[in-house]
Every structure is written in C-alpha cells, then in structure tokens.
Design a protein around this motif. Structure first.
Motif, PDB file in Angstrom:
ATOM      1  N   SER A 232      -2.119   3.961  12.693  1.00  0.00           N
ATOM      2  CA  SER A 232      -0.758   4.244  12.278  1.00  0.00           C
ATOM      3  C   SER A 232      -0.752   4.807  10.876  1.00  0.00           C
ATOM      4  O   SER A 232      -1.672   4.587  10.105  1.00  0.00           O
ATOM      5  N   ARG A 233       0.251   5.577  10.534  1.00  0.00           N
ATOM      6  CA  ARG A 233       0.371   6.151   9.196  1.00  0.00           C
ATOM      7  C   ARG A 233       1.485   5.431   8.431  1.00  0.00           C
ATOM      8  O   ARG A 233       2.317   4.753   9.012  1.00  0.00           O
ATOM      9  N   GLY A 234       1.492   5.604   7.143  1.00  0.00           N
ATOM     10  CA  GLY A 234       2.568   5.069   6.336  1.00  0.00           C
ATOM     11  C   GLY A 234       2.491   3.597   6.020  1.00  0.00           C
ATOM     12  O   GLY A 234       3.485   2.997   5.596  1.00  0.00           O
ATOM     13  N   TRP A 235       1.312   2.988   6.197  1.00  0.00           N
ATOM     14  CA  TRP A 235       1.201   1.553   5.942  1.00  0.00           C
ATOM     15  C   TRP A 235       1.148   1.235   4.451  1.00  0.00           C
ATOM     16  O   TRP A 235       1.319   0.085   4.054  1.00  0.00           O
ATOM     17  N   ALA A 236       0.906   2.240   3.609  1.00  0.00           N
ATOM     18  CA  ALA A 236       0.803   1.984   2.178  1.00  0.00           C
ATOM     19  C   ALA A 236       2.070   1.332   1.623  1.00  0.00           C
ATOM     20  O   ALA A 236       2.015   0.542   0.677  1.00  0.00           O
ATOM     21  N   SER A 237       3.187   1.655   2.216  1.00  0.00           N
ATOM     22  CA  SER A 237       4.447   1.081   1.726  1.00  0.00           C
ATOM     23  C   SER A 237       4.565  -0.404   2.040  1.00  0.00           C
ATOM     24  O   SER A 237       5.465  -1.079   1.528  1.00  0.00           O
ATOM     25  N   GLY A 243      -0.564 -11.695   2.632  1.00  0.00           N
ATOM     26  CA  GLY A 243      -0.216 -11.223   3.963  1.00  0.00           C
ATOM     27  C   GLY A 243      -1.445 -11.027   4.819  1.00  0.00           C
ATOM     28  O   GLY A 243      -2.536 -11.532   4.525  1.00  0.00           O
ATOM     29  N   SER A 244      -1.290 -10.261   5.885  1.00  0.00           N
ATOM     30  CA  SER A 244      -2.394 -10.024   6.818  1.00  0.00           C
ATOM     31  C   SER A 244      -3.414  -9.057   6.224  1.00  0.00           C
ATOM     32  O   SER A 244      -3.071  -8.166   5.448  1.00  0.00           O
ATOM     33  N   ILE A 245      -4.672  -9.246   6.612  1.00  0.00           N
ATOM     34  CA  ILE A 245      -5.710  -8.302   6.204  1.00  0.00           C
ATOM     35  C   ILE A 245      -5.482  -6.973   6.909  1.00  0.00           C
ATOM     36  O   ILE A 245      -5.227  -6.935   8.114  1.00  0.00           O
ATOM     37  N   PHE A 246      -5.571  -5.888   6.154  1.00  0.00           N
ATOM     38  CA  PHE A 246      -5.371  -4.545   6.706  1.00  0.00           C
ATOM     39  C   PHE A 246      -6.737  -3.861   6.807  1.00  0.00           C
ATOM     40  O   PHE A 246      -7.390  -3.588   5.802  1.00  0.00           O
ATOM     41  N   LEU A 247      -7.188  -3.606   8.023  1.00  0.00           N
ATOM     42  CA  LEU A 247      -8.503  -3.009   8.246  1.00  0.00           C
ATOM     43  C   LEU A 247      -8.420  -1.495   8.153  1.00  0.00           C
ATOM     44  O   LEU A 247      -7.574  -0.865   8.778  1.00  0.00           O
ATOM     45  N   PRO A 270       5.373  -4.345   9.183  1.00  0.00           N
ATOM     46  CA  PRO A 270       6.785  -4.025   9.395  1.00  0.00           C
ATOM     47  C   PRO A 270       7.316  -4.778  10.604  1.00  0.00           C
ATOM     48  O   PRO A 270       6.561  -5.095  11.535  1.00  0.00           O
ATOM     49  N   PRO A 271       8.584  -5.090  10.624  1.00  0.00           N
ATOM     50  CA  PRO A 271       9.148  -5.803  11.775  1.00  0.00           C
ATOM     51  C   PRO A 271       9.171  -4.922  13.012  1.00  0.00           C
ATOM     52  O   PRO A 271       9.154  -3.693  12.920  1.00  0.00           O
TER      53      PRO A 271
END
Length: 294
Positions: A232-237, A243-247, A270-271
C-alpha cells in the motif's frame, strides 16, 4: 603493573594522507571503492584494478586505515592489507610513530568513533564527515605499544573466528540451496530417503516442469495460497512512535525478517479495511515486489 593510558585526539595518533593521482596509475595496483568495504564487517569484500576508476584517486599504503567519510553511518573502516588507490570518499589515515597500526585501526572501528563521524557529517542526501572536526575526538591510548599490540591481537583472533564461522555459514547455505532444490523436485520416498531419478527412474515421470515423482501433480500456486495485498502507498502519514510494526523492503532478507531496533518503524493503522487487509498473520508469506531480494 599495567601501563598508563592517555587521552589523545584522533589527530594525534594518525596523520591524514593527501597524496592524489589521476594519470599514470600503476596498472598492477588495486583500487578500492566504498563498495569494496563491508558495512560493520571491518573487512574488504573485493577490489578492482586501477583502471576501473577514471577519476582522481587517493594513494594508500599497506597498514593505512581506509575510513569511509561518505555516509559514515554505514560504518566502513578497514586496515589496508596492501598498497593501492582508493576513492576520495575514503579517508586515508596512517598511524604515527609509537602507535601500533593494528591497534589504531581498531580505534577507527569503534562505535564511538563512528558516532562522532556521523555527528560531524554535513549534507542531507550524501552526508560526509569532516576530518578537520573528527580529528578532535578524544580516545584513550595505552602508553605501552606492547599493550596496544596485545589488544589488537585479541581482536584479530576474534575476527579470525568470525571469518571461519562465516565461511561455515556460507557452506551450509550452499548445502541448503542444493537440498531445497532436491527436495522440491525429487521429494522423499516411503523410507524417508531422497528419491534418485538415476538409480530409480521408474519412480519418476516426464512433465512440463521436467522429471517429477509419479505421485506428484502439477498445480498452480493460486490454488494453494490467497493473495491478500501487494502493499500500500501513503503509509508515511500513519507513522507513530508507538503502534504496530511496519514492515518494509529493508526489513526483508533472504533468511529472515530483520527487526533491528534502529531500523524499526511503527504505525497507527488507518481505520477500516485498508489497515486490516495489510495486517500480517503468523505463517504468512512475504515476497518483495520492488527489489531483487527474492
């Protein structure tokens, strides 16, 4: 009775070598670029011939310290095992009289020195450390050169053991690669032994994928796994301190998922479905699609 140790700046234990060359290079002399020095490994992983570099090079001698000044966070520093030429993005440092070259090379592989190099680096995209600043960093130096040699010897022995272990690991990886191929093309018979198409050809049949055990069937991967997401794109925001680990791609290696604390990013997902469909579960398979890691 132990010898005394004195605080000295880096500039008092080594001298910066500034000899440069661009023409009339000795074609028999090797060239070392930053790519030839292992990150955090403190060893050379290769070299090239002098004609491989057409730009200005620094000249170094055997036992000089080659310290990467470009992107010092990569921690590239090695004691030269021979004389040659190197990239100007490498500081060439030579121990002064009374300082053991092996010992001083270890000083420049110390985390504190690397941290100082990072702190004195200038530039955003391509940070470079400045010797004029780094040389003022202070370190403790044993007065006795014999003690310096003993310290260097202990660390040399550790590195030798690491090299032997690395060689064994590389050999085991090769064995694993071959075994993986054999098991996924021949499998095991009822006695738990690897099938052999040469000694037992009757156990195999020709298929579009080559010789395979007769009991096996060819099937599509899509029938045995469910494709959840291709990222997915746009996760930087959604980055967060907790929170959860972002791989990311940088967390994937061929053997495992790298979760070094200094390279971890966390997110507040994001929800809704976007956050849920990219949530990993135990035993999920992650395959890189934007790099050559495999």
């Amino acid at each position: 009775m132990t010898s005394e140790a004195h605080l000295k700046t880096l500039g008092k234990i080594v001298t910066l070598q500034t000899e440069k060359v661009i023409e009339n290079k000795d074609r028999h002399m090797p060239y070392i670029g930053l790519e030839h020095i292992a990150s955090d490994g403190f060893r050379l992983i290769g070299a090239a011939m002098s004609e491989a570099s057409i730009s200005v090079n620094s000249v170094f001698q055997k036992d000089d310290i080659l310290f990467g000044k470009l992107r010092p966070n990569l921690r590239k520093s090695v004691r030269a095992p021979f004389s040659g030429y190197c990239s100007t993005d490498i500081l060439v440092l030579r121990s002064i009289s009374g300082i053991d070259p092996g010992f001083v090379s270890r000083i420049f592989q110390w985390d504190r020195v690397f941290d100082a190099a990072v702190a004195t680096a200038a530039g955003t995209k391509m940070p470079r450390t400045s010797w004029s600043d780094l040389k003022e960093f202070q370190v403790l130096i044993p007065e006795s050169i014999k003690e310096q040699e003993r310290i260097a010897c202990v660390l040399d022995n550790v590195d030798d053991e690491i090299s032997r272990t690395d060689a064994l690991i590389d050999k085991l990886k090769q064995i694993r690669t071959g075994l993986l191929h054999d098991l996924l093309t021949c499998g095991l018979d009822e006695n738990g032994k690897l099938r052999d198409p040469i000694t037992n050809p009757q156990q195999f049949s020709k298929t579009s994928l080559g010789l395979l055990p007769k009991e096996w069937k060819i099937s599509r991967l899509g029938l045995h796994a469910t494709h959840l997401t291709s990222g997915s794109r746009g996760w930087a925001s959604h980055y967060s301190r907790e929170g959860s680990i972002f791989l990311r791609i940088g967390n994937l290696t061929r053997e495992h998922i790298n979760l070094r604390l200094d390279d971890l990013i966390r997110v507040r997902p994001p929800p809704g479905s976007e956050g849920e469909r990219t949530r990993t579960q135990p035993q999920d398979i992650l395959i890189s699609i934007t790099a050559d890691l495999g």
